[in-house]
Every structure is written in C-alpha cells, then in structure tokens.
Design an enzyme around this catalytic site. Sequence first.
Site, PDB file in Angstrom:
ATOM      1  N   ASP A 176       0.894  -1.213  -0.253  1.00 42.86           N
ATOM      2  CA  ASP A 176       0.113   0.285  -0.405  1.00 42.86           C
ATOM      3  C   ASP A 176       0.834   0.863   0.087  1.00 42.86           C
ATOM      4  O   ASP A 176       2.055   0.972   0.202  1.00 42.86           O
ATOM      5  CB  ASP A 176      -0.783  -0.293   1.209  1.00 42.86           C
ATOM      6  CG  ASP A 176      -1.748   1.202   1.464  1.00 42.86           C
ATOM      7  OD1 ASP A 176      -2.119   1.404   0.101  1.00 42.86           O
ATOM      8  OD2 ASP A 176      -1.930   2.305   2.078  1.00 42.86           O
ATOM      9  N   ASP A 208      -0.390   5.203   0.711  1.00 37.51           N
ATOM     10  CA  ASP A 208      -0.490   6.238   1.806  1.00 37.51           C
ATOM     11  C   ASP A 208       0.155   5.587   3.456  1.00 37.51           C
ATOM     12  O   ASP A 208      -1.335   4.386   3.809  1.00 37.51           O
ATOM     13  CB  ASP A 208      -1.874   7.047   1.647  1.00 37.51           C
ATOM     14  CG  ASP A 208      -1.732   7.622   0.625  1.00 37.51           C
ATOM     15  OD1 ASP A 208      -0.616   7.920  -0.207  1.00 37.51           O
ATOM     16  OD2 ASP A 208      -2.916   7.249  -0.538  1.00 37.51           O
TER      17      ASP A 208
END
Length: 227
Positions: free
Chosen positions: A10, A12
């Site tokens: 991922d 953020d």
Amino acid sequence: MSKTRLALFDLDHTLLPIDSDYSWGEFTQAIGWTDPVVFKQRNDDFYEHYKAGTLDVHDYVRFATEAIRLRGRAEALAARDRFMREVIAPALRPEARALLQQHRQAGDQLVIVTATNEFVTRPIADAFGVDELIAVRLATGSDGWISGDIDGVPSMREGKVARLGEWLAARGLGWDTVEATFYSDSTNDLPLLERVDHPVATNPDERLRAIARQRGWRILDLFSSHP
C-alpha cells in the site's frame, strides 16, 4: 516449480508517512485552485469516511479530480510536478526505500497497490523506483483528458484483490503460483491482507494493530516506534 515472489505495498501511511490523495487536495487549496473553506470541509469529510471504511470511491474521485479536469492537462501536470517537489519528495523516507531495496535484493517482484488514483501516484511510484503500479484508473473523455469517472474496478478494499487478480492473469500467473507479502496500514485493506501468504500490518491504525495481534500477523512500525 518455485513460486513467483511478490512484495505488495500500500502507499499512503505505508510507504509514505502521509496520505498522498489528501495531501494533493490540500495542495490544490494552497495554490488557489479550490475554495479554502468548502473544499477543505468536503476533503476532510471524505477522508473520515475512508478511515471508517465507508467511502464512496466514485463520488470521491469525481470530487478529487475536479480541479484537474477544469485546469486542463498542461496546468495540471505542471502543478503535479510542483506537488512532487514540495510535498512528496520530503516524504520519501529512507526507511521505506530500505524496505523496498530489501525485497529487490531478495529477487521479489515489487508492486504498489493503492486506492489513490494513478494521476497522483504514478510519479510517486517512479520516485520509489517501482514500475508496477495498481492504482485507481481514471477514465478519459472525448477530449482525451480525465473525465472524473473511474475506469474499471477501483483498487480499493475488495477491489484490490480483484485488480491484483487481473494483474496476475495478464502475466500468466495465478494466486496458486505466487507467494505474496502485503504491507498495509489500514483495515480497508483487510481483503488483500487476508488473501496473501504474508500479511504485514505496517504503521497500522489501532483497529488493524488489534487485528494483527489477534491473528499473529507481523507488525512493522516503519517510521516510528509503537508500544
């Protein structure tokens, strides 16, 4: 036959200590593209829905790309370059680079899998040296520029599993032929964390931290220590 090793990340609050999507919204405020009161309130509301797992991603993408659509390609790309210099470059932390390099040296295929759109995230993936990016694809209109709609399945929640499945199939791979590790901070990513061989709760929010502890998943506090 040995399996293809994947290292999935991922973006953020996982590889970045900030939310690039939210930060882009703040940046458009700072450069005078959006109303400082109305936009901020809506941006904050959408972000709270994201954290709560209740975000309507189609509504959000229409909102988040409105300024880009109105300004047009040349001005939007110039602003993105400035955003990369002023906001993203200082957030490209050595800890994240070291984690990526660790997987490169192990011979793993690196893939960033993010719910943020490709306009914002493609240059960030490039800055990290990661070629493979699964992000929210933005549809284009008759003028060839961003329309505000999403192209295909959005890479969010269960959509990350679906989009990664598409990515695997396009390369003649399947879930049974890969050994995948996935790093994420959010309970939004539980569908993919539960699907991979090696889930890693990375800089996790409190809900994910509790789930990881309960299930015996690895917890990685990449940017700071945590009790």
